[in-house]
Design an enzyme around this catalytic site. Sequence first.
Site, short mmCIF file in Angstrom:
data_model
loop_
_atom_site.label_atom_id
_atom_site.label_comp_id
_atom_site.label_asym_id
_atom_site.label_seq_id
_atom_site.Cartn_x
_atom_site.Cartn_y
_atom_site.Cartn_z
N TYR A 25 10.26 55.97 -54.43
CA TYR A 25 10.30 55.39 -53.19
C TYR A 25 11.71 54.35 -52.83
O TYR A 25 11.40 53.31 -52.54
CB TYR A 25 9.10 54.43 -52.87
CG TYR A 25 8.73 54.65 -51.43
CD1 TYR A 25 8.23 55.88 -50.62
CD2 TYR A 25 9.04 53.62 -50.65
CE1 TYR A 25 8.19 56.09 -49.50
CE2 TYR A 25 8.77 53.67 -48.96
CZ TYR A 25 8.54 54.98 -48.78
OH TYR A 25 8.15 55.00 -47.31
N LEU A 26 12.51 55.03 -53.47
CA LEU A 26 13.79 54.41 -53.51
C LEU A 26 14.63 53.83 -52.11
O LEU A 26 14.23 54.29 -51.08
CB LEU A 26 14.82 55.48 -54.29
CG LEU A 26 14.33 56.10 -55.49
CD1 LEU A 26 15.61 56.86 -55.93
CD2 LEU A 26 14.05 55.08 -56.35
N HIS A 27 15.12 52.62 -52.52
CA HIS A 27 15.78 51.79 -51.19
C HIS A 27 17.11 51.75 -51.74
O HIS A 27 17.84 51.87 -52.81
CB HIS A 27 14.83 50.81 -50.86
CG HIS A 27 14.60 49.94 -51.86
ND1 HIS A 27 15.51 49.16 -52.54
CD2 HIS A 27 13.38 49.69 -52.44
CE1 HIS A 27 14.70 48.50 -53.45
NE2 HIS A 27 13.39 48.66 -53.22
N HIS A 67 17.58 49.99 -55.17
CA HIS A 67 17.77 51.13 -56.26
C HIS A 67 19.28 51.79 -56.19
O HIS A 67 19.84 52.03 -57.44
CB HIS A 67 16.81 52.22 -56.03
CG HIS A 67 15.13 51.48 -56.21
ND1 HIS A 67 14.50 51.48 -55.12
CD2 HIS A 67 14.68 51.29 -57.24
CE1 HIS A 67 13.45 51.03 -55.36
NE2 HIS A 67 13.34 51.10 -56.89
N GLN A 105 1.18 49.83 -65.92
CA GLN A 105 1.42 48.57 -65.70
C GLN A 105 0.74 48.13 -64.36
O GLN A 105 0.82 46.96 -63.69
CB GLN A 105 3.05 48.31 -65.31
CG GLN A 105 3.61 49.03 -64.08
CD GLN A 105 5.13 49.30 -64.17
OE1 GLN A 105 5.72 49.77 -65.08
NE2 GLN A 105 5.63 48.61 -63.04
N GLY A 161 17.24 45.46 -61.73
CA GLY A 161 17.58 44.61 -60.66
C GLY A 161 17.10 43.09 -60.97
O GLY A 161 15.92 42.72 -61.55
N SER A 209 12.08 45.81 -51.04
CA SER A 209 11.23 46.25 -51.99
C SER A 209 10.30 47.29 -51.49
O SER A 209 10.11 47.64 -50.35
CB SER A 209 10.17 45.14 -52.07
OG SER A 209 9.10 45.55 -52.67
N SER A 210 9.89 48.30 -52.32
CA SER A 210 8.89 49.54 -51.91
C SER A 210 7.59 49.02 -51.33
O SER A 210 7.28 49.51 -50.35
CB SER A 210 8.86 50.54 -52.95
OG SER A 210 9.95 50.67 -53.81
#
Length: 286
Positions: free
Chosen positions: A33-35, A38, A62, A148, A186-187
């Site tokens: 779910y890249l932005h 990323h 996680q 990041g 943020s996703s």
Amino acid sequence: MLEIATKIAQVRERVKAWKKAGLTVGLVPTMGYLHEGHASLVKRAKSECDRVVVSDFVNPTQFGPNEDLESYPRDFERDCALLKDCGADLVFHPAPEEMYAPDRTTWVDMERLSSVLCGKTRPIHFRGVCTVVNKLINIAAPDRAYFGQKDAQQLAVIRRMVRDLNMDVVIVGCPIVREEDGLAKSSRNTYLSAAERQAALCLSRAVRAGERLAAAGASPQDIVEDMKSVIQAEPMARIDYVEAVDAVNLEPVTDLSGPVLFAMAVYIGRTRLIDNFITKGASHAA
């Protein structure tokens, strides 16, 4: 051209060929779910490495039992379009069973650094992060791996893991990318309603307030209290933590003599968001 790999063997075969040709490899681990945040990592990797591998994998280990594993946003087709635009060479998109054997018994765990900040309320989170990043580094054999600063604790934990385990990779930290109004990319921002999205700006306001006080030489304790007051002024916000710690070892600090990480986690409605800043002297690359 972006190549898609779903199997570990495919990644290893491609990387082996690149290295045989004398090419350097960069790795950008993501959960998809890249932005634009990323994208900045991929572009940095592309500028410093001959070939770039991006992992696109929602890592189940996680997530705690009451966290958002099932609802975590996913859009692989959209991710691939962004990666093509950024010049990535290969995207690794495995199924969970490709990464984890059903009878697995081995984990990469860490003491101290993983039990503070986010680790207080997410006790298994960094065990999962360390394990999957270790796996990805073993699979892709990168020269450099990119993360990041928004996930500042994760970056510190991974740097320590690489150092402690003598892993042959350079960890590169990259600056936080923000929306025009200041909200850190943020996703999980997609979870926010319109009203929550506006309320979430209290995090970046707290960051700016903290940066001003740090520049004026205030104590870490006073800076933290002021940041808390900014967040508490927003009725929709609930603080998980706001803390000042050494940017390298994540231990509590009493002054600004070294690089200090001011980190926070805040619930806006049911969505948990993080943000931070590091005082001057902190390094963004290993």
